[in-house]
Write a protein that holds these residues in place. Structure first.
Motif, mmCIF file in Angstrom:
data_model
loop_
_atom_site.group_PDB
_atom_site.id
_atom_site.type_symbol
_atom_site.label_atom_id
_atom_site.label_comp_id
_atom_site.label_asym_id
_atom_site.label_seq_id
_atom_site.Cartn_x
_atom_site.Cartn_y
_atom_site.Cartn_z
ATOM 1 N N ARG A 568 0.837 -1.209 0.000
ATOM 2 C CA ARG A 568 0.000 0.000 0.000
ATOM 3 C C ARG A 568 0.863 1.246 0.000
ATOM 4 O O ARG A 568 1.979 1.240 0.504
ATOM 5 N N ASN A 569 0.289 2.310 -0.570
ATOM 6 C CA ASN A 569 0.958 3.602 -0.586
ATOM 7 C C ASN A 569 -0.091 4.670 -0.294
ATOM 8 O O ASN A 569 -1.268 4.489 -0.624
ATOM 9 N N GLN A 570 0.335 5.746 0.329
ATOM 10 C CA GLN A 570 -0.555 6.885 0.530
ATOM 11 C C GLN A 570 -0.351 7.878 -0.605
ATOM 12 O O GLN A 570 0.772 8.100 -1.069
ATOM 13 N N ALA A 571 -1.423 8.471 -1.059
ATOM 14 C CA ALA A 571 -1.333 9.405 -2.177
ATOM 15 C C ALA A 571 -2.396 10.490 -2.038
ATOM 16 O O ALA A 571 -3.398 10.317 -1.329
ATOM 17 N N ASP A 572 -2.160 11.611 -2.713
ATOM 18 C CA ASP A 572 -3.150 12.681 -2.783
ATOM 19 C C ASP A 572 -3.894 12.545 -4.117
ATOM 20 O O ASP A 572 -3.273 12.558 -5.183
ATOM 21 N N LYS A 579 -11.999 17.974 -6.634
ATOM 22 C CA LYS A 579 -11.650 17.863 -5.220
ATOM 23 C C LYS A 579 -10.303 17.160 -5.048
ATOM 24 O O LYS A 579 -9.947 16.284 -5.841
ATOM 25 N N THR A 580 -9.593 17.554 -4.001
ATOM 26 C CA THR A 580 -8.322 16.913 -3.668
ATOM 27 C C THR A 580 -8.471 16.167 -2.351
ATOM 28 O O THR A 580 -8.900 16.747 -1.339
ATOM 29 N N LEU A 581 -8.153 14.896 -2.372
ATOM 30 C CA LEU A 581 -8.268 14.049 -1.183
ATOM 31 C C LEU A 581 -6.858 13.690 -0.727
ATOM 32 O O LEU A 581 -6.146 12.955 -1.395
ATOM 33 N N ASP A 582 -6.463 14.248 0.422
ATOM 34 C CA ASP A 582 -5.115 14.016 0.924
ATOM 35 C C ASP A 582 -4.999 12.662 1.617
ATOM 36 O O ASP A 582 -5.964 12.176 2.230
ATOM 37 N N ASP A 583 -3.800 12.092 1.551
ATOM 38 C CA ASP A 583 -3.459 10.863 2.261
ATOM 39 C C ASP A 583 -4.507 9.772 2.075
ATOM 40 O O ASP A 583 -5.064 9.236 3.029
ATOM 41 N N THR A 584 -4.803 9.457 0.856
ATOM 42 C CA THR A 584 -5.753 8.397 0.521
ATOM 43 C C THR A 584 -4.971 7.132 0.175
ATOM 44 O O THR A 584 -3.979 7.183 -0.553
ATOM 45 N N ALA A 585 -5.421 6.012 0.690
ATOM 46 C CA ALA A 585 -4.700 4.754 0.471
ATOM 47 C C ALA A 585 -4.971 4.219 -0.927
ATOM 48 O O ALA A 585 -6.113 4.225 -1.405
ATOM 49 N N VAL A 617 -11.468 2.032 -8.725
ATOM 50 C CA VAL A 617 -12.020 2.718 -7.549
ATOM 51 C C VAL A 617 -13.227 1.907 -7.095
ATOM 52 O O VAL A 617 -13.761 1.081 -7.836
ATOM 53 N N HIS A 618 -13.654 2.149 -5.865
ATOM 54 C CA HIS A 618 -14.831 1.423 -5.392
ATOM 55 C C HIS A 618 -16.096 2.235 -5.662
ATOM 56 O O HIS A 618 -16.050 3.446 -5.926
ATOM 57 N N GLN A 659 -12.494 -4.033 1.687
ATOM 58 C CA GLN A 659 -13.594 -3.093 1.442
ATOM 59 C C GLN A 659 -13.045 -1.674 1.274
ATOM 60 O O GLN A 659 -12.265 -1.195 2.084
ATOM 61 N N GLY A 660 -13.446 -1.015 0.218
ATOM 62 C CA GLY A 660 -13.001 0.355 -0.013
ATOM 63 C C GLY A 660 -11.633 0.475 -0.659
ATOM 64 O O GLY A 660 -11.114 1.589 -0.801
ATOM 65 N N ALA A 661 -11.035 -0.660 -1.047
ATOM 66 C CA ALA A 661 -9.694 -0.605 -1.639
ATOM 67 C C ALA A 661 -9.763 -0.083 -3.072
ATOM 68 O O ALA A 661 -10.736 -0.319 -3.802
ATOM 69 N N MET A 662 -8.700 0.633 -3.467
ATOM 70 C CA MET A 662 -8.527 1.087 -4.847
ATOM 71 C C MET A 662 -7.191 0.544 -5.336
ATOM 72 O O MET A 662 -6.166 0.710 -4.658
ATOM 73 N N TYR A 663 -7.211 -0.140 -6.471
ATOM 74 C CA TYR A 663 -6.068 -0.938 -6.906
ATOM 75 C C TYR A 663 -5.322 -0.308 -8.089
ATOM 76 O O TYR A 663 -5.904 0.353 -8.947
ATOM 77 N N THR A 664 -4.028 -0.561 -8.094
ATOM 78 C CA THR A 664 -3.181 -0.320 -9.258
ATOM 79 C C THR A 664 -2.107 -1.390 -9.239
ATOM 80 O O THR A 664 -2.022 -2.186 -8.282
ATOM 81 N N SER A 665 -1.264 -1.428 -10.269
ATOM 82 C CA SER A 665 -0.233 -2.470 -10.317
ATOM 83 C C SER A 665 1.048 -1.990 -9.640
ATOM 84 O O SER A 665 1.308 -0.784 -9.542
ATOM 85 N N ILE A 666 1.842 -2.941 -9.173
ATOM 86 C CA ILE A 666 3.133 -2.606 -8.569
ATOM 87 C C ILE A 666 4.043 -1.951 -9.604
ATOM 88 O O ILE A 666 4.804 -1.028 -9.285
#
Length: 859
Positions: A568-572, A579-585, A617-618, A659-666
């Motif tokens: 996991r990584n945190q991202a904005d 809208k900008t969502l800070d520190d989203t997993a 995205v979920h 639940q609520g996960a948003m995926y991308t590739s490594i």
């Protein structure tokens, strides 16, 4: 003065009858005071620890937390160059400055590859030996580490694991595994917070924990004489600028203390909540005690009224007795609470946290709170019996003991109870039919409170019907003795209802939590069966990230068809709606994760989310921000650059796992985050080749033998781990609820004991016409069993209703399986019968020893 003298005379005349009520007050007050003393002592201990271990000013890397934690996503602590030390030394008012490096993202093993991490959940800390640590640690054996092949360990860890000088240890970090021999053992000069601490020399610590020399995690700064810490901090900031985090000793200690206090407050308020439940149960005991004492002294009170005592005087007399009872029980409870706190400190010592009784903290507020609670609760509980006593007329002196029942009051009570129960049931109904779990929580709480009060109020009305049914099923087989036991339980429904209600409260909570816990396990198991398509899950139970070396060991294991990494990584996030969502997993995984976890999608194909510069995205996120397939989301990765990712899939929010996960590739994550900043894996999934599951399972365990911090679980193991985790939590809660149940048992004992005294003459007459001692004891035991089972039936029924409603709210979060743990509930019900038998032992024994002639002659 006459009222006080009368109250004291009555109190000491019936002190034996008051004893169990006093014990109930004592236990409840002791639990409250013990909790307060224990948490205050813990706070004092940690406050001293943090003050002792903090340098005048500490400089740390910007990425470090306020409390100095060094855990990071890539397994390496945030660092700063060694040049910072020289700059700090040049600041005005600095006496000395020393660079240090340490990390908590490590595991240390012995020669047998067994982990040396604390079993109580404390951290494992590996760092460089420095002057600041020398103030709080004293080397008692050997020497400090002086080369790459030497390590020093704290005395508590050495004693626990039987380590000695020359023993080989291995330090496992994200960099690799470093071997060294114990060169020294150091004793704590302050309280050991439950940590396992290992020291290396500075160069070795840098290479082992960070992978390179010339860097530090902290700089410990000592002020010159006459320079205050705030002034020193100001000077250091002037020399360094705002690039680094600079804190005074007080700021560092406060940040650490804040972390401890947040945990301690959760524990304190949870324990106080259970103490409150015990107080609530104790109220029924006290009400019953005074109600029966008033009933037994009806003629005496009538005589007092006949010779001139007013209603207020009689009322005050009973309340004064309650005041004496509350004060007596509370004083003993305060003392017992201090003893309980000491016992908890000893227990923590067994878990590795050695708390000294020299730090025992008894704030002046603790005994005050204990005394006030005990006295106020006791007096309030005695108010209704006292009011009833004040209504006794002078003519009662001419009647037999026992106050006549107030039929009108009984009808009003039944009506109020039905209204409250109906309102509570309606609240539960509304909670079970909401669309959002958050909206239903308020209705659930309201329904629980109202239905509980309603059952308490309506208890006497229910007692008649339930006891008759229990009597027909259980007691009729015992002939006349059984019928007499049934009639005794029915003689005073109000008393039976109050006694059963005390037991009902504790068992209702047990039943509710059992239903919720079982439903959570069943739901999670069901989700695992439906969605998890991998054979093995590799992770650390302590939350440690999976090192690259461990991942390589997994990938090199024979018999595996595929291995999937998960990090996991945190991202904005900047969404299409601006809208900008800070520190989203954001979760990065290998493309095979779409097969390992069969997550439902409402649009698109999850496999496409692992394409270059793509993501998923979920559903709730998509609706909230106007996202659809093909939308672009700007993702600014932590420690990396920003990327415009295309939404290729929208997953269902109606899931439990991820639940609520948003995926991308490594590979996408690696494109925008430098290699040295890439987060480590949180989990690794492995799937065996067809027909090789058993062999691969054994091979994986063997491959990770050198990494004991990680567990290899197949799906069966994982389900059992979930069940064990929830079971441990429930067992802890049941243990705390045991206090309320013990108080409820005291209530049954007290009710029977006072009932035997009330029926002394009747018992004498029954013995005179042929009832044997054995039959008499059996009758009292049966009466007790019926009362206990009555309380158990109400409690278990009410608790199942609460639990089923709570599960409906959990279903909105994906936990859709309702599981009723019938074996647990049946065991609790049968256990209640044994509780009834146990509670009746002493009253039945005393009744059997009565002298027949003296009993008949009793007035």
């Amino acid at each position: 003065m006459t009222v006080l003298k009368t109250s004291m005379r009555n109190f000491f005349a019936h002190k034996g009858r008051m004893a169990l009520s006093a014990i109930a007050v004592l236990l409840s007050v002791a639990f409250v005071c013990g909790t307060l003393v224990f948490t205050d002592t813990m706070n004092t201990t940690f406050d001293k620890l943090f003050q002792a271990t903090s340098s005048d000013v500490t400089v740390s890397a910007k990425g470090a937390s306020d409390s100095g934690e060094t855990t990071s996503d890539n397994g390496r602590p945030p660092v700063m160059p060694a040049s910072v030390v020289a700059k700090v030394r040049g600041a005005q008012g600095v006496k000395s400055a020393e660079g240090t490096v340490f990390s908590t993202s490590v595991t240390v093993v012995d020669a047998k590859k067994d982990s040396l991490s604390p079993s109580g959940g404390g951290p494992t800390i590996v760092g460089s030996w420095n002057g600041n640590d020398a103030r709080t640690m004293k080397i008692t054996s050997g020497t400090a580490p002086k080369g790459p092949d030497q390590v020093m360990v704290d005395r508590d860890t050495a004693d626990k694991h039987h380590l000695g000088l020359g023993d080989e240890l291995g330090v496992i970090s994200a960099v690799g595994t470093h071997g060294a021999k114990i060169s020294g053992i150091a004793d704590f000069q302050v309280t050991n917070p439950g940590a396992a601490i290992f020291y290396l020399d500075t160069k070795t610590a840098q290479q082992t924990l960070v992978g390179k020399t010339g860097v530090f995690t902290n700089v410990n700064v000592t002020a010159a004489p006459g320079v205050t810490d705030p002034q020193l901090k100001k000077n250091v900031v002037s020399a360094l600028g705002t690039t680094y985090k600079v804190q005074t000793a007080k700021e560092t200690a406060d940040a650490n203390q804040k972390n401890v206090e947040s945990f301690m407050n959760v524990m304190k308020y949870a324990m106080l909540g259970f103490a409150g439940i015990a107080f609530l149960v104790g109220i029924f005991l006290i009400i019953n005690t005074f109600s029966m004492l008033v009933a037994q002294r009806t003629r005496e009170i009538g005589l007092m009224r006949a010779i001139g005592s007013s209603r207020k005087q009689v009322n005050r007399s009973v309340l004064a007795e309650a005041l004496l009872l509350g004060a007596f029980g509370s004083v003993l409870g305060v003392g017992a609470g201090v003893g309980l706190a000491v016992g908890l400190m000893k227990l923590m010592g067994q878990l590795g946290m050695h708390l000294s009784t020299a730090d025992l903290t008894v704030a002046w507020t603790t005994p005050v709170v204990g005394l006030l609670l005990g006295v106020v609760v006791t007096v309030l509980a005695a108010y209704l019996p006292a009011r009833r006593a004040g209504k006794v007329s002078p003519m009662a002196a001419l009647r037999d003991a026992g106050a006549p029942a107030d039929a009108k009051a009984g009808r009003i009570r039944a009506l109020v109870g039905l209204v409250l129960t109906g309102a509570g049931g309606y609240g539960l109904y509304l909670a079970a039919n909401v669309d959002k779990a958050k909206d239903g929580s308020l209705w659930l709480g309201l329904g629980v409170v109202l239905s509980l009060i309603g059952f308490v109020v309506i208890g006497p009305l229910l007692a008649g019907g339930v006891v008759r049914v229990l009597g027909a099923v259980l007691l009729r087989a015992f002939g006349p003795v059984g019928r007499m036991a049934e009639r005794n339980a029915l003689r005073n429904p109000r008393r039976t209802g109050a006694t059963g209600a005390a037991l009902m409260i504790g068992l209702a909570l047990v039943a509710c939590l059992s239903v919720v816990g079982s439903s959570m396990v069943a739901s999670a198991t069901d989700q695992l069966d439906k969605t998890v398509g991998t054979d093995f899950i590799i992770q650390s139970d302590s939350g440690q990230l999976v090192t690259p070396q461990a991942v390589k060991a997994v990938k090199d294991t024979p018999g595996l068809a595929r291995v999937t990494e998960y990090r996991r990584n945190q991202a904005d996030f900047t969404t299409p709606d601006g809208k900008t969502l800070d520190d989203t997993a954001i979760t990065a995984a290998d493309p095979t994760y779409a097969t390992d976890l069969r997550t439902k999608t409402v649009a698109g194909n999850l496999k496409d989310a692992y394409l270059p510069d793509s993501m998923s995205v979920h559903e709730k996120f998509a609706k909230a921000h106007g996202v659809h397939l093909g939308s672009k989301i700007k993702v600014a990765f932590k420690d990396g650059s920003a990327a415009d990712l295309t939404v290729r899939a929208i997953t269902s929010s109606d899931v439990v796992i991820d639940q609520g996960a948003m995926y991308t590739s490594i590979s996408t994550l690696a494109k925008y985050v430098p290699a040295d900043k890439m987060p480590l894996d949180q989990l690794v999934f492995a799937t065996a080749k067809d027909g090789q599951q058993d062999t691969a399972y054994k091979s994986l365990k063997s491959a990770l033998h050198d990494y004991p911090q990680y567990k290899v679980r197949d799906q069966t193991d994982y389900k059992q781990a979930l069940k064990d985790q929830i079971g441990q939590l429930l067992n802890m809660i049941y243990g705390l609820l045991a206090l309320a149940i013990i108080v409820a048992i005291l209530g049954v004992v007290n009710t029977l004991a006072l009932s035997v005294v009330e029926r002394t003459r009747e018992i004498g007459l029954m013995r005179a016409i042929g009832l044997s001692r054995r039959q008499l004891r059996r009758m009292i035991r049966m009466e007790s069993v019926v009362i206990a089972l009555f309380g158990a039936l109400l409690g278990l029924g009410l608790g199942m209703g609460w639990g089923a409603t709570a599960q409906q709210l959990l279903a909105l979060e994906g936990l859709k399986v309702l599981e009723i743990p019938w074996s647990t509930l049946i065991a609790v019900f049968l256990g209640s019968a044994f509780v009834g038998l146990f509670a009746a032992l002493i009253p039945a024994f005393r009744a059997g020893r009565m002298n027949v002639l003296n009993a008949i002659a009793t007035d």
